[in-house]
Design a protein around this motif. Structure first.
Motif, PDB file in Angstrom:
ATOM      1  N   CYS A   1      -6.757 -11.136  10.781  1.00 18.66           N
ATOM      2  CA  CYS A   1      -5.596 -11.525   9.988  1.00 18.66           C
ATOM      3  C   CYS A   1      -5.764 -10.947   8.575  1.00 18.66           C
ATOM      4  N   ARG A   2      -4.649 -10.679   7.897  1.00 22.35           N
ATOM      5  CA  ARG A   2      -4.741 -10.146   6.539  1.00 22.35           C
ATOM      6  C   ARG A   2      -3.673 -10.804   5.672  1.00 22.35           C
ATOM      7  N   ASN A   3      -3.904 -10.861   4.391  1.00 25.07           N
ATOM      8  CA  ASN A   3      -2.912 -11.543   3.552  1.00 25.07           C
ATOM      9  C   ASN A   3      -1.558 -10.817   3.649  1.00 25.07           C
TER      10      ASN A   3
ATOM     11  N   LEU B   1     -20.919   3.330   8.795  1.00 24.53           N
ATOM     12  CA  LEU B   1     -20.185   4.262   9.664  1.00 24.53           C
ATOM     13  C   LEU B   1     -18.694   3.918   9.681  1.00 24.53           C
ATOM     14  N   CYS B   2     -18.398   2.620   9.757  1.00 24.04           N
ATOM     15  CA  CYS B   2     -17.002   2.187   9.914  1.00 24.04           C
ATOM     16  C   CYS B   2     -16.311   1.922   8.579  1.00 24.04           C
ATOM     17  N   SER B   3     -16.994   2.202   7.486  1.00 21.39           N
ATOM     18  CA  SER B   3     -16.393   1.910   6.183  1.00 21.39           C
ATOM     19  C   SER B   3     -15.175   2.805   5.956  1.00 21.39           C
TER      20      SER B   3
ATOM     21  N   ALA C   1       0.397  -5.712  12.940  1.00 16.22           N
ATOM     22  CA  ALA C   1       0.260  -4.335  12.458  1.00 16.22           C
ATOM     23  C   ALA C   1      -0.113  -4.328  10.975  1.00 16.22           C
ATOM     24  N   LYS C   2      -0.950  -3.394  10.602  1.00 17.15           N
ATOM     25  CA  LYS C   2      -1.425  -3.150   9.229  1.00 17.15           C
ATOM     26  C   LYS C   2      -2.343  -4.251   8.687  1.00 17.15           C
ATOM     27  N   SER C   3      -3.057  -4.885   9.595  1.00 17.63           N
ATOM     28  CA  SER C   3      -3.990  -5.941   9.187  1.00 17.63           C
ATOM     29  C   SER C   3      -5.443  -5.492   9.225  1.00 17.63           C
ATOM     30  N   GLY C   4      -5.673  -4.209   9.514  1.00 17.17           N
ATOM     31  CA  GLY C   4      -7.051  -3.728   9.594  1.00 17.17           C
ATOM     32  C   GLY C   4      -7.486  -3.416  11.018  1.00 17.17           C
ATOM     33  N   THR C   5      -6.503  -3.157  11.882  1.00 17.59           N
ATOM     34  CA  THR C   5      -6.771  -2.864  13.301  1.00 17.59           C
ATOM     35  C   THR C   5      -7.738  -1.695  13.468  1.00 17.59           C
ATOM     36  N   THR C   6      -7.499  -0.623  12.712  1.00 15.82           N
ATOM     37  CA  THR C   6      -8.300   0.595  12.859  1.00 15.82           C
ATOM     38  C   THR C   6      -9.766   0.290  12.549  1.00 15.82           C
ATOM     39  N   TRP C   7      -9.978  -0.507  11.538  1.00 17.71           N
ATOM     40  CA  TRP C   7     -11.327  -0.924  11.142  1.00 17.71           C
ATOM     41  C   TRP C   7     -11.963  -1.776  12.247  1.00 17.71           C
TER      42      TRP C   7
ATOM     43  N   PHE D   1      -5.393   5.375   7.012  1.00 17.69           N
ATOM     44  CA  PHE D   1      -6.408   5.194   5.962  1.00 17.69           C
ATOM     45  C   PHE D   1      -5.739   5.465   4.616  1.00 17.69           C
ATOM     46  N   ARG D   2      -5.223   4.452   3.991  1.00 18.12           N
ATOM     47  CA  ARG D   2      -4.485   4.661   2.739  1.00 18.12           C
ATOM     48  C   ARG D   2      -5.369   4.274   1.569  1.00 18.12           C
ATOM     49  N   LYS D   3      -5.484   2.960   1.291  1.00 18.48           N
ATOM     50  CA  LYS D   3      -6.336   2.521   0.177  1.00 18.48           C
ATOM     51  C   LYS D   3      -7.458   1.610   0.655  1.00 18.48           C
ATOM     52  N   GLY D   4      -7.168   0.807   1.658  1.00 18.13           N
ATOM     53  CA  GLY D   4      -8.186  -0.087   2.210  1.00 18.13           C
ATOM     54  C   GLY D   4      -8.692  -1.110   1.209  1.00 18.13           C
ATOM     55  N   GLU D   5      -7.775  -1.636   0.395  1.00 18.65           N
ATOM     56  CA  GLU D   5      -8.185  -2.590  -0.643  1.00 18.65           C
ATOM     57  C   GLU D   5      -7.549  -3.955  -0.409  1.00 18.65           C
TER      58      GLU D   5
ATOM     59  N   THR E   1       3.019  -4.565   2.124  1.00 12.69           N
ATOM     60  CA  THR E   1       2.859  -3.338   1.334  1.00 12.69           C
ATOM     61  C   THR E   1       2.383  -2.189   2.213  1.00 12.69           C
ATOM     62  N   SER E   2       1.410  -2.477   3.046  1.00 12.83           N
ATOM     63  CA  SER E   2       0.838  -1.438   3.904  1.00 12.83           C
ATOM     64  C   SER E   2       1.874  -0.903   4.900  1.00 12.83           C
ATOM     65  N   VAL E   3       2.698  -1.809   5.441  1.00 16.86           N
ATOM     66  CA  VAL E   3       3.734  -1.378   6.402  1.00 16.86           C
ATOM     67  C   VAL E   3       4.707  -0.420   5.726  1.00 16.86           C
TER      68      VAL E   3
ATOM     69  N   LYS F   1     -10.762 -12.724   9.073  1.00 19.04           N
ATOM     70  CA  LYS F   1      -9.857 -12.335   7.988  1.00 19.04           C
ATOM     71  C   LYS F   1     -10.348 -11.034   7.352  1.00 19.04           C
ATOM     72  N   TYR F   2      -9.404 -10.137   7.129  1.00 21.51           N
ATOM     73  CA  TYR F   2      -9.693  -8.833   6.507  1.00 21.51           C
ATOM     74  C   TYR F   2     -10.457  -9.028   5.202  1.00 21.51           C
ATOM     75  N   GLU F   3     -10.018  -9.993   4.419  1.00 23.68           N
ATOM     76  CA  GLU F   3     -10.631 -10.223   3.096  1.00 23.68           C
ATOM     77  C   GLU F   3     -12.096 -10.639   3.247  1.00 23.68           C
TER      78      GLU F   3
HETATM   79  N1  LIG Z   1     -12.465   1.129   7.595  1.00 23.61           N
HETATM   80  C1  LIG Z   1     -11.532   0.456   6.923  1.00 23.61           C
HETATM   81  N2  LIG Z   1     -11.886  -0.490   6.038  1.00 23.61           N
HETATM   82  C2  LIG Z   1     -10.951  -1.169   5.339  1.00 23.61           C
HETATM   83  N3  LIG Z   1      -9.618  -0.978   5.470  1.00 23.61           N
HETATM   84  C3  LIG Z   1      -9.222  -0.038   6.349  1.00 23.61           C
HETATM   85  C4  LIG Z   1     -10.139   0.713   7.119  1.00 23.61           C
HETATM   86  N4  LIG Z   1      -9.454   1.576   7.893  1.00 23.61           N
HETATM   87  C5  LIG Z   1      -8.149   1.376   7.632  1.00 23.61           C
HETATM   88  N5  LIG Z   1      -7.996   0.406   6.702  1.00 23.61           N
HETATM   89  C6  LIG Z   1      -6.749  -0.089   6.112  1.00 23.61           C
HETATM   90  O1  LIG Z   1      -6.059  -0.895   7.063  1.00 23.61           O
HETATM   91  C7  LIG Z   1      -4.644  -0.713   6.912  1.00 23.61           C
HETATM   92  C8  LIG Z   1      -4.071  -0.147   8.186  1.00 23.61           C
HETATM   93  O2  LIG Z   1      -3.936  -1.222   9.060  1.00 23.61           O
HETATM   94  P1  LIG Z   1      -4.100  -1.067  10.627  1.00 23.61           P
HETATM   95  O3  LIG Z   1      -5.326  -0.314  10.927  1.00 23.61           O
HETATM   96  O4  LIG Z   1      -3.959  -2.446  11.179  1.00 23.61           O
HETATM   97  O5  LIG Z   1      -2.838  -0.195  11.011  1.00 23.61           O
HETATM   98  S1  LIG Z   1      -2.182  -0.168  12.473  1.00 23.61           S
HETATM   99  O6  LIG Z   1      -1.600  -1.486  12.707  1.00 23.61           O
HETATM  100  O7  LIG Z   1      -3.218   0.180  13.434  1.00 23.61           O
HETATM  101  O8  LIG Z   1      -1.125   0.868  12.356  1.00 23.61           O
HETATM  102  C9  LIG Z   1      -4.470   0.229   5.752  1.00 23.61           C
HETATM  103  O9  LIG Z   1      -4.365  -0.598   4.591  1.00 23.61           O
HETATM  104  P2  LIG Z   1      -3.682  -0.110   3.234  1.00 23.61           P
HETATM  105  O10 LIG Z   1      -4.624   0.875   2.626  1.00 23.61           O
HETATM  106  O11 LIG Z   1      -3.556  -1.354   2.395  1.00 23.61           O
HETATM  107  O12 LIG Z   1      -2.358   0.467   3.584  1.00 23.61           O
HETATM  108  C10 LIG Z   1      -5.761   1.011   5.800  1.00 23.61           C
HETATM  109  O13 LIG Z   1      -6.075   1.680   4.608  1.00 23.61           O
END
Ligand SMILES: Nc1ncnc2c1ncn2[C@@H]1O[C@H](COP(=O)(O)OS(=O)(=O)O)[C@@H](OP(=O)(O)O)[C@H]1O
Length: 362
Positions: free
Chosen positions: A185-187, A290-292, A99-105, A319-323, A193-195, A251-253
């Motif tokens: 995978c994400r660092n 589109l997916c950014s 969870a919180k490794s970039g799944t939505t992306w 969608f919080r910071k995505g950094e 922090t994201s969780v 890797k997310y990075e």
């Molecule tokens: N399009 C895109 N590009 C880059 N990063 C993105 C994108 N969409 C979501 N995010 C960031 O991914 C973090 C959410 O993780 P998950 O999507 O894995 O969440 S979940 O497990 O499905 O609940 C969360 O990271 P943080 O911003 O660090 O909290 C999101 O901001």
């Protein structure tokens, strides 16, 4: 009670400009998660969970360790239902993440790559639907509350997601099928922090000024949903080394650093390579844009509303910071160093490296 629904709507036939049609996306998946066959609640489950001697971590509900992995009760129950009933088919695509490794992306990218002949980018269902409806979670959503969804009626290829560790995927995915798995995978410091921020945003923890000492200690002990973090990564890492045709480890990075190459890599792996004409026409870049984060975050479908998985979550909380490296705003260097050492120790000679300072290596 057995109640079947047939999911006749083919995603390919849906016009995303048509509001009624776009609702179908959401509704099809919502129906799949609520009005299919329902497994009787197993009285022994509560007993089993209690026997596992659950703990209450600072963030989130009770968790118990089942076969080396920490689960909330609802998640474990859904996982057992999923393992028992899910039958993979060769064309299935499984997206796996902690969870919180970039799944939505990952969901948005995979959906767009695979369906690019069904919808042009300017008509993408992603413009009207949160990615979690287009690519539903298995244990968190479809199989929650004892549901046995009628996923045979889902259009192929079925793109499905799980936060489960590799060894918890049903045997039909692991052994009997040619279906593909992409792991992202994400660092771990950014995951941690994201969780915490996600829990805060959705009211699962109350105090924004809460000390991170205890949740950090729990994370380092692996006591969090789907943890330990390192076992989760290593399970998929090993599988990707043993069977690179079946498991792609990303890797997310790396995605942040070079999204176009990552999109092409995913497309090749999934058997949907971009043609020279598509590349020349800029389709890879169009999908990446589109997916950014910036694009998805600002769409109404992601700014408003909420999804009820095993938990309730606001669409905008995905969608919080995505950094890369936002952990520096929460975690002091001494804790970061501790986690870095722990990862080195746990990853050992596996060949997997995650630069917790945000630069991807290995
Ligand atoms: N399009 C895109 N590009 C880059 N990063 C993105 C994108 N969409 C979501 N995010 C960031 O991914 C973090 C959410 O993780 P998950 O999507 O894995 O969440 S979940 O497990 O499905 O609940 C969360 O990271 P943080 O911003 O660090 O909290 C999101 O901001």
């Amino acid at each position: 009670m057995v109640q079947h629904i047939s999911i006749g709507s083919n995603f390919a036939g849906i016009n995303p400009k048509n509001k009624k049609h776009t609702q179908i996306f959401t509704e099809v998946v919502q129906e799949m998660s609520s009005s299919t066959e329902v497994e009787q609640k197993d009285d022994h489950f509560e007993e089993l969970f209690q026997r596992l001697q659950p703990k209450k971590p600072v963030a989130g509900g009770l968790v118990a360790n089942y076969q080396g992995v920490w689960f909330y009760a609802e998640l474990l129950q859904a996982t057992l239902t999923f393992q028992k009933h899910f039958k993979a088919i060769d064309s299935d695509i499984i997206l796996a993440t902690m969870a919180k490794s970039g799944t939505t992306w990952l969901k948005a990218l995979t959906f767009s790559i695979v369906n690019r002949n069904n919808h042009s980018v300017d008509k993408s269902p992603l413009l009207f639907s949160n990615p979690h409806y287009l690519v539903p979670f298995l244990e968190l959503y479809l199989y929650k509350d004892g549901n046995i969804p009628d996923i045979d009626s889902m259009p192929c290829p079925r793109i499905l997601a799980a936060h489960l560790p590799y060894q918890f995927l049903p045997s039909s995915i692991l052994d009997c099928s040619n279906c593909r798995i992409i792991y992202l995978c994400r660092n771990p410091l950014d995951v941690f922090t994201s969780v915490l921020q996600f829990f805060l945003q959705n009211g699962h923890i109350s105090s924004p000024s809460m000390s991170i000492d205890v949740p950090f200690e729990e994370f380092c002990q692996g006591i969090h949903a789907y943890g330990p973090f390192w076992d989760h990564c290593l399970g998929y890492w090993d599988a990707s080394l043993k069977n690179p045709q079946k498991v792609l480890f990303l890797k997310y990075e790396d995605l942040k650093k070079d999204i176009n190459s990552s999109v092409k890599k995913m497309a090749d792996f999934l058997g949907y390579p971009f043609s020279a004409e598509e590349e020349e026409a800029g389709l890879v870049e169009e999908i990446a844009t589109l997916c950014s984060f910036e694009n998805l975050k600002n769409l109404n479908c992601n700014k408003e509303g909420e999804i009820q998985t095993v938990f309730r979550a606001k669409h905008n909380s995905f969608f919080r910071k995505g950094e890369v490296g936002d952990w520096v705003n929460l975690v002091p260097p001494s804790m970061a160093n501790r986690l870095e050492k722990l990862m080195q120790e746990k990853f050992g000679e596996s060949g997997l490296t995650l630069d917790i300072h945000g630069n991807s290596v290995g």
